[in-house]
Design an enzyme around this catalytic site. Structure first.
Site, PDB file in Angstrom:
ATOM      1  N   HIS A  97       0.817  -1.210   0.000  1.00  0.00           N
ATOM      2  CA  HIS A  97       0.000   0.000   0.000  1.00  0.00           C
ATOM      3  C   HIS A  97       0.853   1.264   0.000  1.00  0.00           C
ATOM      4  O   HIS A  97       0.383   2.321  -0.417  1.00  0.00           O
ATOM      5  CB  HIS A  97      -0.961  -0.014   1.187  1.00  0.00           C
ATOM      6  N   HIS A 260      -1.787 -12.675  -1.996  1.00  0.00           N
ATOM      7  CA  HIS A 260      -2.859 -13.339  -1.255  1.00  0.00           C
ATOM      8  C   HIS A 260      -2.503 -14.765  -0.854  1.00  0.00           C
ATOM      9  O   HIS A 260      -3.339 -15.474  -0.300  1.00  0.00           O
ATOM     10  CB  HIS A 260      -4.142 -13.306  -2.076  1.00  0.00           C
TER      11      HIS A 260
END
EC number: 1.11.1.21
Length: 732
Positions: A97, A260
């Site tokens: 991020h 993920h």
């Protein structure tokens, strides 16, 4: 007399310190924002002016930092317990991020300045609880101090997180210097509410230069577009947003699938339990936000995205389990405890295959996000997923390279990377240029070459315009573009409208002839590159124009640029560098004339110019005749191609009255107040230096009778700065 104590804010005594107090831009919303040209100055930086971060980082024991980060990964803290006993997933998300705000259209965002520490990023909905990740890192930052920036530490923590869970990363380059205040130059979108999406037009066409689908998100909404759990629609959003980071389909799949593979999401209860973000939280929270009133508020009770997803049976280990799980079941919609859309295996398949994050006795079935199901639903993504499943080594390499690209995209060329973990391989997205492999020109050569250029028949406007076109492609945001590499002669730059391709080709042909003649006459391998000659020719034009004005100046020149090849140039990702407007050349694409003044400020900020530097450059370039298409707009002088301050003198002349022209949008006519005769024509960019009060104040400095020498000196300094913006070798 009353002795009752009253809050001083209530009476407005300190209104200038209140965030709610009206500022100039509240009263005049269309006012130019010149503040973006003066951010990140030494006045906000607590470090000494001669602080050299590169030297500090090079003296760092990076192995020791990495060792400490490895220990941190599995040292769970009661105030924010680690999922599965490992903080890896949290730090991967933090690094992702930090880097993931980068967007290719203006090069802004990204990880290279440590901006996640400040508003708005520190309080974005997509960054919930990353404040905890940075607090977990604080003891390490405190230990090593100024030798490692927050910007570097956040990315290094992401790398170590991956390594500690068995993944081999591609490499790490240090060199990211922290900023000390929020970035004011970045347009994050038009919305005034979190997760708003007023950024679309037509058939869900995302406005430039934005990179995310909604305000406060890094990429896409994991539940699907606007929370609609449609995997195909999600795939469209994914493709668009990742492309705006210059990621292709394979890189996109690798990043999502690879990322993920680790950790989990958090949605133990509805968002009504979550308090204000860090910037809005109470002072006693000390910069932390999102205080959670559900249960313990942490660990099994944590609320982050509102989604409660564990993707794999092995969430702290690199393996193929993400893709195996994605394709191992058929999926159906369900909802998290917080009420968010997510997916579970049909028929409750997979029950008991996934561990609980905090209770070793509990097991769960796997779950997926809509953005995960999109990879299986979209035909192109599906094909890549299946290829990766069949070729695990290819998958691992793709993820390693994509992660490296994600986390280093805004750092510029590899020559800026620091430390022992920098990989040797140079990649095309790093805009490589050849190393200097020849003797450079000396002072005598420089003077001879300038004389040859001035005798070639090329005009001062041609020389100056070509050098400006090459150098001003630079963006300080992601350190791309610039004169080095001479990419102005390559696709796509040679065909950019602003560069006047037909005229440019003539100038380059002449300069290439001079280059070949000089290089062919040398003994011992001395050469001048075309990149160097383009800049030198521009300098010659400036010196000649100054001489015509009675000033004998020498523009500084440092050889050492080289010429890139077309094969070293990633043409598709260079395309967004094409200027939509360049007020320095009085250029604007059709339809953008009315926005030209705002776009000038934006261009100046990307060129790292101050308002005075921008002002003197515009005035000087008008005097030199460097306008697009040889336009006469703003050429307020009777002695063109002469480096005078006439632009400022005549702009501020009260004997001239200005009015909009009926000939074209964004054009103005200056008439003699007495005779009504047209004296000058101008663009919005020209007139803003007399209209805007700040710019007029600067214009007045250069319009005075005693400013001629200062004007030339300041122009040469600002010109040289632009010519050398991409000379990182000179700044070491």
């Amino acid at each position: 007399m009353s002795t009752e104590s009253k809050c001083p804010f209530a009476g407005g005594a300190y209104a200038n310190t209140e965030a709610g107090a009206k500022g100039n831009r509240d009263w005049w919303p269309k006012q130019l924002n010149l503040d973006i040209l003066h951010q990140h100055s030494s006045l906000s930086n607590p470090l000494e002016e001669n602080f050299d971060y590169a030297s500090e980082f090079q003296s760092l024991d990076l192995d020791a930092v990495v060792k400490d980060l490895h220990a941190l990964m599995t040292t769970s803290q009661d105030w924010w317990p680690a999922d599965f006993g490992h903080y890896g997933g949290l730090f991967i998300r933090m690094a992702w991020h930090s880097a993931g705000t980068y967007r290719i259209y203006d090069g802004r965002g990204g990880a290279s300045r440590g901006a996640q520490r400040f508003a708005p990023l520190n309080s974005w909905p997509d960054n919930v609880n990353l404040d905890k990740a940075r607090r977990l890192l604080w003891p390490i930052k405190q230990k090593y101090g100024r030798k490692i920036s927050w910007a570097d530490l956040m990315i290094l923590a992401g790398n170590v997180a991956l390594e500690s869970m068995g993944f081999k990363t591609f490499g790490f380059g240090g060199g990211r210097e922290d900023i000390w205040e929020p970035e004011k130059d970045i347009n994050w979108g038009p919305e005034t509410t979190w997760l708003g999406d007023e950024r679309y037009s037509g058939n869900r066409e995302l406005a430039n230069p934005l990179g995310a689908v909604q305000m406060g998100l890094i990429y896409v909404n994991p539940e699907g577009p606007n929370g609609n759990p449609d995997p195909l629609a999600s795939a469209r959003d994914i493709r668009e947003t990742f492309a705006r980071m210059a990621m292709n389909d394979e890189e996109t799949v690798a990043l999502i699938a690879g990322g993920h593979t680790f950790g989990k999401t958090h949605g133990a209860a509805p968002a009504s339990h979550v308090g204000l973000e860090p910037e809005g939280a109470s002072i006693e929270e000390q910069g932390l936000g999102w205080k959670n009133s559900f249960g313990t508020g942490v660990g099994k009770d944590a609320i982050t995205s509102g989604l409660e997803v564990i993707w794999t049976p092995t969430p702290t280990q690199w393996d193929m389990s993400y893709l195996e799980t994605l394709y191992g079941y058929e999926w159906e919609l369900t909802k998290s405890p917080a009420g968010a859309h997510q997916w579970k295996p049909k028929g409750d398949a997979g029950a008991g295959t996934v561990p609980d994050a905090f209770d070793a006795k509990k097991r769960h079935q796997p779950s997926m996000l809509t953005s995960d199901i999109a990879l299986r639903t979209d035909p192109a993504y599906d094909k890549i997923c299946r290829d990766f499943m069949a070729h695990p080594d290819k998958y691992a390499d793709a993820f390693a390279r994509a992660w490296y690209k994600l986390t280093h995209r805004d750092m510029g060329p590899i020559t800026r990377y620091l430390g022992p973990l920098v990989p040797k391989e140079e990649l095309i997205w790093q805009d490589p240029v050849p190393a200097v492999d020849h003797e450079l020109v000396n002072d005598a050569d420089v003077e001879a070459l300038k004389a040859e250029v001035l005798a070639s028949g090329l005009t001062i406007p041609q020389l100056v315009s070509t050098a400006w076109a090459a150098a001003s492609s630079f963006r300080g945001s992601d350190r791309r573009g610039g004169a080095n590499g001479a990419r102005i002669r390559l696709e796509p730059q040679k065909n950019w409208e602003a560069n006047q391709p037909a005229e440019l080709a003539k100038v380059l042909a002449k300069l290439e002839g001079i280059q070949q003649k000089f290089n062919g006459a040398q003994q011992g391998g001395k050469k001048i590159s075309l990149a160097d000659l383009i800049v030198l020719a521009g300098n010659a034009g400036v010196e000649a124009a100054a001489k015509k004005a009675g000033h004998d100046v020498k523009v500084p020149f440092a050889p050492g640029r080289t010429d890139a090849t077309q094969e070293q140039t990633d043409a598709p990702t260079f395309a967004p560098l094409e200027p939509k407007a360049d007020g320095f050349r009085n250029y604007a694409k059709k339809g953008l004339e009315d926005a030209a003044a705002y776009l000038l400020i934006d261009k100046a900020q990307l060129l790292t110019l101050t308002a005075p530097e921008m002002t003197v450059l515009v005035g000087g370039l008008r005097a030199l005749g460097a306008n697009y298409g040889q336009s006469k707009h703003g050429v307020f002088t009777s002695r063109p191609e002469t480096l005078t301050n006439d632009f400022f003198v005549n702009l501020l002349d009260m004997n001239t009255a200005w009015a909009k022209s009926e000939k074209a949008a964004g054009e103005f006519e200056g008439r003699d107040r007495k005779t009504g005769q047209i004296k000058w024509t101008a663009s919005i960019v020209d007139l803003v230096f007399g209209s805007n009060s700040q710019l007029r104040a600067l214009a007045e400095v250069y319009a005075t009778s005693d400013s001629t020498e200062a004007f030339v000196k300041d122009f040469v300094a600002a010109w040289t700065k632009v010519m050398n913006l991409d000379r990182f070798d000179l700044k070491k």
